[in-house]
Design an enzyme around this catalytic site. Sequence first.
Site, short mmCIF file in Angstrom:
data_model
loop_
_atom_site.label_atom_id
_atom_site.label_comp_id
_atom_site.label_asym_id
_atom_site.label_seq_id
_atom_site.Cartn_x
_atom_site.Cartn_y
_atom_site.Cartn_z
N ASP A 31 0.67 -1.41 -0.55
CA ASP A 31 -0.20 0.34 -0.27
C ASP A 31 0.73 1.14 -0.30
OD1 ASP A 31 -3.21 0.60 0.89
OD2 ASP A 31 -1.98 1.97 1.07
N ILE A 32 0.47 2.18 -1.45
CA ILE A 32 1.31 3.25 -1.22
C ILE A 32 1.50 3.98 0.41
CG2 ILE A 32 -0.24 4.66 -1.92
CD1 ILE A 32 2.25 5.99 -4.81
N ASN A 85 -12.39 -3.38 2.72
CA ASN A 85 -13.72 -2.62 2.87
C ASN A 85 -14.45 -2.45 1.94
OD1 ASN A 85 -12.06 -1.11 5.56
ND2 ASN A 85 -10.71 -0.62 3.98
N GLY A 91 -15.98 2.43 3.66
CA GLY A 91 -14.68 2.79 3.44
C GLY A 91 -13.86 2.96 2.19
N GLN A 92 -14.52 1.82 1.50
CA GLN A 92 -13.72 1.70 0.03
C GLN A 92 -13.66 2.52 -0.88
OE1 GLN A 92 -15.79 -1.81 -2.64
NE2 GLN A 92 -13.93 -1.68 -3.58
N HIS A 98 -9.53 -5.41 -3.13
CA HIS A 98 -8.68 -5.94 -2.77
C HIS A 98 -8.45 -5.79 -1.05
CE1 HIS A 98 -10.19 -1.20 -1.98
NE2 HIS A 98 -9.21 -1.20 -1.09
N HIS A 100 -6.81 -5.53 2.31
CA HIS A 100 -5.84 -5.21 3.31
C HIS A 100 -5.38 -6.30 3.99
CE1 HIS A 100 -7.10 -0.54 2.64
NE2 HIS A 100 -8.03 -1.22 2.43
P1 AMP Z 1 -9.39 1.45 0.32
O1 AMP Z 1 -9.22 2.85 0.88
O2 AMP Z 1 -10.24 0.53 0.97
O3 AMP Z 1 -10.60 1.68 -1.00
O4 AMP Z 1 -7.83 1.49 0.09
C1 AMP Z 1 -7.37 1.63 -0.88
C2 AMP Z 1 -6.19 1.64 -0.88
O5 AMP Z 1 -5.26 2.09 -2.02
C3 AMP Z 1 -5.42 3.32 0.10
O6 AMP Z 1 -5.41 2.08 1.56
C4 AMP Z 1 -4.66 3.79 -0.50
O7 AMP Z 1 -2.94 3.98 0.27
C5 AMP Z 1 -4.19 2.51 -1.28
N1 AMP Z 1 -3.95 3.04 -2.67
C6 AMP Z 1 -3.77 4.04 -3.16
N2 AMP Z 1 -3.23 4.23 -4.59
C7 AMP Z 1 -2.01 3.19 -4.15
C8 AMP Z 1 -0.51 3.19 -5.14
N3 AMP Z 1 -1.28 3.75 -6.84
N4 AMP Z 1 0.01 2.59 -5.42
C9 AMP Z 1 -0.93 1.62 -3.73
N5 AMP Z 1 -1.74 1.44 -2.65
C10 AMP Z 1 -2.40 2.58 -3.86
#
Ligand code: AMP
Length: 112
Positions: A31-32, A85, A91-92, A98, A100
């Site tokens: 995760d970024i 999420n 919280g999605q 995905h 987490h």
């Molecule tokens: P959610 O809020 O459950 O949809 O999770 C989306 C996740 O994607 C968040 O934890 C972000 O930090 C992560 N995210 C967004 N952009 C990127 C990216 N380019 N590479 C890796 N993770 C990312």
Amino acid sequence: VDPDCLFCGIVAGTVAAHRVREDEWTLAFDDIVPQAPVHVLVIPRAHIRDITDLAADAATSTAVMAAIREVVLQLAVEDFRVVFNTGVQGGQHVFHVHAHVLAGRPFTWPPG
Ligand code: AMP
Ligand code: ZN
């Protein structure tokens, strides 16, 4: 593949990510914005919106579950949290399902 989907871009390689594990069906990457020392996202390569749609696809569901197990084995974490999420209120933010996978610190309950 959804051309507007960030995680489809990661699958395609047009969006950079640090890949932790991959197989024919799934991809796992860091995760970024990590929320724990270990914060890996496990996704199906196929564009599937959320866990509800994933659950309707038995083969892909199994592949994602197996990939989660492989990631925690690979990273040698014993205690961890897995979160899907789902929906805006859940919280999605990225509508490509995905998991987490979070580890490396204690987690509290209830979640925020
Ligand atoms: P959610 O809020 O459950 O949809 O999770 C989306 C996740 O994607 C968040 O934890 C972000 O930090 C992560 N995210 C967004 N952009 C990127 C990216 N380019 N590479 C890796 N993770 C990312
Ligand atoms: Zn997608």
